[in-house]
Design an enzyme around this catalytic site. Structure first.
Site, PDB file in Angstrom:
ATOM      1  N   SER A   1     -48.470 -16.308  27.724  1.00  0.00           N
ATOM      2  CA  SER A   1     -48.915 -15.001  27.428  1.00  0.00           C
ATOM      3  C   SER A   1     -49.144 -15.658  25.319  1.00  0.00           C
ATOM      4  CB  SER A   1     -47.311 -14.313  27.322  1.00  0.00           C
ATOM      5  OG  SER A   1     -47.937 -13.568  26.109  1.00  0.00           O
TER       6      SER A   1
ATOM      7  N   ASP B   1     -51.094  -9.140  27.629  1.00  0.00           N
ATOM      8  CA  ASP B   1     -50.435  -7.883  27.331  1.00  0.00           C
ATOM      9  C   ASP B   1     -51.100  -7.001  26.619  1.00  0.00           C
ATOM     10  OD1 ASP B   1     -47.561  -8.968  28.594  1.00  0.00           O
ATOM     11  OD2 ASP B   1     -47.851 -10.500  27.260  1.00  0.00           O
TER      12      ASP B   1
ATOM     13  N   GLY C   1     -41.844 -10.246  22.539  1.00  0.00           N
ATOM     14  CA  GLY C   1     -42.261 -10.901  22.159  1.00  0.00           C
ATOM     15  C   GLY C   1     -41.061 -12.226  21.717  1.00  0.00           C
TER      16      GLY C   1
ATOM     17  N   ASP D   1     -41.831 -13.125  33.986  1.00  0.00           N
ATOM     18  CA  ASP D   1     -41.956 -12.695  32.700  1.00  0.00           C
ATOM     19  C   ASP D   1     -40.607 -12.766  31.236  1.00  0.00           C
ATOM     20  OD1 ASP D   1     -43.143 -12.455  30.240  1.00  0.00           O
ATOM     21  OD2 ASP D   1     -44.671 -10.880  30.817  1.00  0.00           O
ATOM     22  N   GLY D   2     -40.644 -13.167  30.596  1.00  0.00           N
ATOM     23  CA  GLY D   2     -39.948 -12.958  29.553  1.00  0.00           C
ATOM     24  C   GLY D   2     -38.686 -13.635  29.256  1.00  0.00           C
ATOM     25  N   GLY D   3     -38.841 -14.419  28.479  1.00  0.00           N
ATOM     26  CA  GLY D   3     -37.313 -15.369  27.817  1.00  0.00           C
ATOM     27  C   GLY D   3     -37.457 -16.714  28.859  1.00  0.00           C
TER      28      GLY D   3
ATOM     29  N   GLY E   1     -44.129 -16.562  26.900  1.00  0.00           N
ATOM     30  CA  GLY E   1     -45.691 -17.168  25.772  1.00  0.00           C
ATOM     31  C   GLY E   1     -45.095 -18.210  24.480  1.00  0.00           C
ATOM     32  N   SER E   2     -44.170 -17.174  23.857  1.00  0.00           N
ATOM     33  CA  SER E   2     -43.662 -18.216  22.459  1.00  0.00           C
ATOM     34  C   SER E   2     -43.074 -19.516  22.171  1.00  0.00           C
ATOM     35  CB  SER E   2     -42.448 -17.700  22.035  1.00  0.00           C
ATOM     36  OG  SER E   2     -41.144 -16.670  22.204  1.00  0.00           O
TER      37      SER E   2
END
Length: 209
Positions: A5, A30, A139, A171-173, A192-193
């Protein structure tokens, strides 16, 4: 498989170009309308130029109230999956059929408070179940640990309904530590990050596999 992402990126063209040089499987897009979640992402008029920077397949996540307004546009890109939320303002089944009508694989997104049982009626149509490990829209959040039990439930669902062939995505963290705990329970990891804030995208991607 890994889907990267660029939600946290300050320089999207550069991020996409760097991701294109890695072995990442998908680019996670996203899409936010400023209504379903408070943030708003770039309009399609900007996103459609994504092919100038990457030839990777896209994994599109519609965080929007009215998915039908976006499906045709994103189906016109190099898109593998389009995923929608259960609590969008439109009828879920008609939008899943709309995605399929463009020859695109379709998914449903489970937010942290959504129960796995809510997706059972849609299983015949699903290619993907995208599980959110954070509250959608921002994010860089920390992974919600109890998401792991939801992934385990989905694995049970796979065994109960072997006639349906859906992939499970998270998705996420997601970082290397979280990945180690959940990689046996999922088919696709979205990050992502953790990737895009690093100096070595490929090393981070490899660490998630």
């Amino acid at each position: 498989m890994i889907s990267a992402s660029f939600l946290s990126s300050n320089n999207i063209p550069l991020t996409l170009s760097k991701l294109n040089e890695t072995d990442v499987d998908f680019i996670h897009v996203d899409v936010m309308d400023g209504k379903y979640v408070s943030k708003k992402t770039l309009p399609f008029g900007e996103i459609k130029h994504i092919y100038k920077f990457t030839n990777k397949r896209l994994d599109v996540h519609l965080m929007v109230n009215n998915p039908s307004k976006y499906i045709k546009d994103y189906a016109s890109l190099n898109t593998e999956y389009i995923s929608i939320h259960l609590d969008s303002l439109e009828e879920v089944l008609s939008n899943l059929k709309l995605i399929k009508s463009y020859g695109i694989k379709c998914g449903i997104v489970l937010n942290p408070l959504d129960e796995v049982s809510t997706i059972i009626p849609y299983l015949p149509y699903l290619d993907l179940i995208l599980v959110m490990g954070v509250t959608p829209g921002e994010g860089g959040q920390k992974f919600i640990t109890k998401t792991i039990s939801k992934l385990q439930e989905l694995q049970v669902l796979k065994k109960e309904y072997p006639m349906f062939n859906f992939k499970i995505s998270i998705d996420g963290g997601i970082n290397e530590t979280v990945s180690k705990k959940i990689k046996s329970l999922v088919d696709i990891i979205v990050s992502g990050s953790y990737i895009t804030n690093s100096d070595d995208y490929q090393a981070k991607i490899t660490s998630l596999r």
